[in-house]
Write an enzyme that holds these catalytic residues in place. Structure first.
Site, PDB file in Angstrom:
ATOM      1  N   GLY A  49      40.432 -25.602 -47.401  1.00  0.00           N
ATOM      2  CA  GLY A  49      40.940 -24.310 -47.232  1.00  0.00           C
ATOM      3  C   GLY A  49      41.795 -23.983 -48.335  1.00  0.00           C
ATOM      4  O   GLY A  49      42.353 -24.596 -49.026  1.00  0.00           O
ATOM      5  N   GLN A  54      48.820 -19.027 -51.910  1.00  0.00           N
ATOM      6  CA  GLN A  54      48.571 -19.876 -52.906  1.00  0.00           C
ATOM      7  C   GLN A  54      48.078 -19.432 -54.073  1.00  0.00           C
ATOM      8  O   GLN A  54      48.132 -20.189 -55.159  1.00  0.00           O
ATOM      9  CB  GLN A  54      47.654 -20.899 -52.310  1.00  0.00           C
ATOM     10  N   CYS A 102      47.308 -30.959 -50.278  1.00  0.00           N
ATOM     11  CA  CYS A 102      47.407 -29.582 -50.477  1.00  0.00           C
ATOM     12  C   CYS A 102      47.097 -29.250 -51.801  1.00  0.00           C
ATOM     13  O   CYS A 102      47.685 -29.928 -52.755  1.00  0.00           O
ATOM     14  CB  CYS A 102      48.778 -29.001 -49.871  1.00  0.00           C
ATOM     15  N   LEU A 103      46.493 -28.220 -52.120  1.00  0.00           N
ATOM     16  CA  LEU A 103      46.365 -28.032 -53.439  1.00  0.00           C
ATOM     17  C   LEU A 103      47.553 -27.402 -54.218  1.00  0.00           C
ATOM     18  O   LEU A 103      47.535 -27.601 -55.382  1.00  0.00           O
ATOM     19  CB  LEU A 103      45.237 -26.811 -53.613  1.00  0.00           C
ATOM     20  N   HIS A 144      46.867 -26.053 -40.959  1.00  0.00           N
ATOM     21  CA  HIS A 144      47.707 -26.203 -42.230  1.00  0.00           C
ATOM     22  C   HIS A 144      47.555 -24.939 -42.949  1.00  0.00           C
ATOM     23  O   HIS A 144      48.647 -24.492 -43.800  1.00  0.00           O
ATOM     24  CB  HIS A 144      46.923 -27.122 -43.138  1.00  0.00           C
ATOM     25  N   GLU A 145      46.386 -24.166 -43.285  1.00  0.00           N
ATOM     26  CA  GLU A 145      46.200 -23.096 -44.005  1.00  0.00           C
ATOM     27  C   GLU A 145      47.069 -21.841 -43.401  1.00  0.00           C
ATOM     28  O   GLU A 145      47.783 -21.106 -44.372  1.00  0.00           O
ATOM     29  CB  GLU A 145      44.822 -22.483 -44.135  1.00  0.00           C
ATOM     30  N   HIS A 148      50.788 -21.710 -44.581  1.00  0.00           N
ATOM     31  CA  HIS A 148      50.870 -21.201 -45.789  1.00  0.00           C
ATOM     32  C   HIS A 148      51.383 -19.613 -45.520  1.00  0.00           C
ATOM     33  O   HIS A 148      51.768 -19.145 -46.359  1.00  0.00           O
ATOM     34  CB  HIS A 148      49.618 -21.320 -46.711  1.00  0.00           C
TER      35      HIS A 148
END
Length: 177
Positions: A49, A54, A102-103, A144-145, A148
């Site tokens: 995701g 981000q 995480c990216l 998680h997303e 953000h």
């Protein structure tokens, strides 16, 4: 625009609460451009995701979805979804610990406690509202997303400081697959 740079932990934009998508953006090329960039970037980085903050877009929009993902070898595929202005509620109080990456926190993983079952309300790119229940890994990715969008990164939610480390070290010592 295509593949965008993913901001890394330490960048102040990752710690800000994102703004709701304005009503007049639904169905617009501006919104669709952000969504396309999110999907392109997520795919290029093998993400499960990706949220707009981000890629330095201060809006409450995120995308999820993946087929087999080398970053999550034991995870089931997830259907692609665009989630705009999402609202999450837990279903019950059951939570489950799981390892996350995480990216925006490249090369590191940590164990995080998340609700096992969630109720999600969101809009799509045309402004149509949806509600659905998600469970287990799918619920974890969405939570998680969505974090953000509120300026929260997974290291903020670690079960313990000892449950955090470099992915290759954790794999070498058989703490994660």
């Amino acid at each position: 625009m295509g593949i965008r740079n993913v901001l890394r932990i330490g960048h102040p934009a990752l710690r800000r609460r994102a703004q709701e998508i304005p009503d007049d953006w639904f169905g617009s090329q501006r919104l669709q451009g952000i969504i396309d960039d999110l999907f392109d970037t997520k795919l290029a980085c093998s993400g499960a995701g990706l949220a707009a903050p981000q890629i330095d877009e201060p809006w409450r929009v995120l995308v999820v979805g993946m087929d087999h993902n080398p970053r999550y070898p034991d995870a089931p595929p997830l259907p692609e979804l665009v989630l705009i202005n999402p609202v999450i509620k837990s279903i019950g109080k059951e939570s489950i610990a799981g390892w996350e990456g995480c990216l925006s926190v490249p090369g590191l993983r940590g164990e995080v406690q998340r609700w096992r079952h969630i109720h999600l309300r969101w809009q799509d790119q045309e402004g149509v509202s949806y509600t659905e229940e998600f469970h287990d890994f799918h619920a974890r990715v969405v939570q998680h997303e969505k974090d953000h969008l509120d300026g929260v990164l997974f290291p903020d939610r670690l079960t313990s400081p000892m449950a955090f480390g470099f992915t290759d070290e954790l794999q070498a010592h058989e703490r994660i697959p």
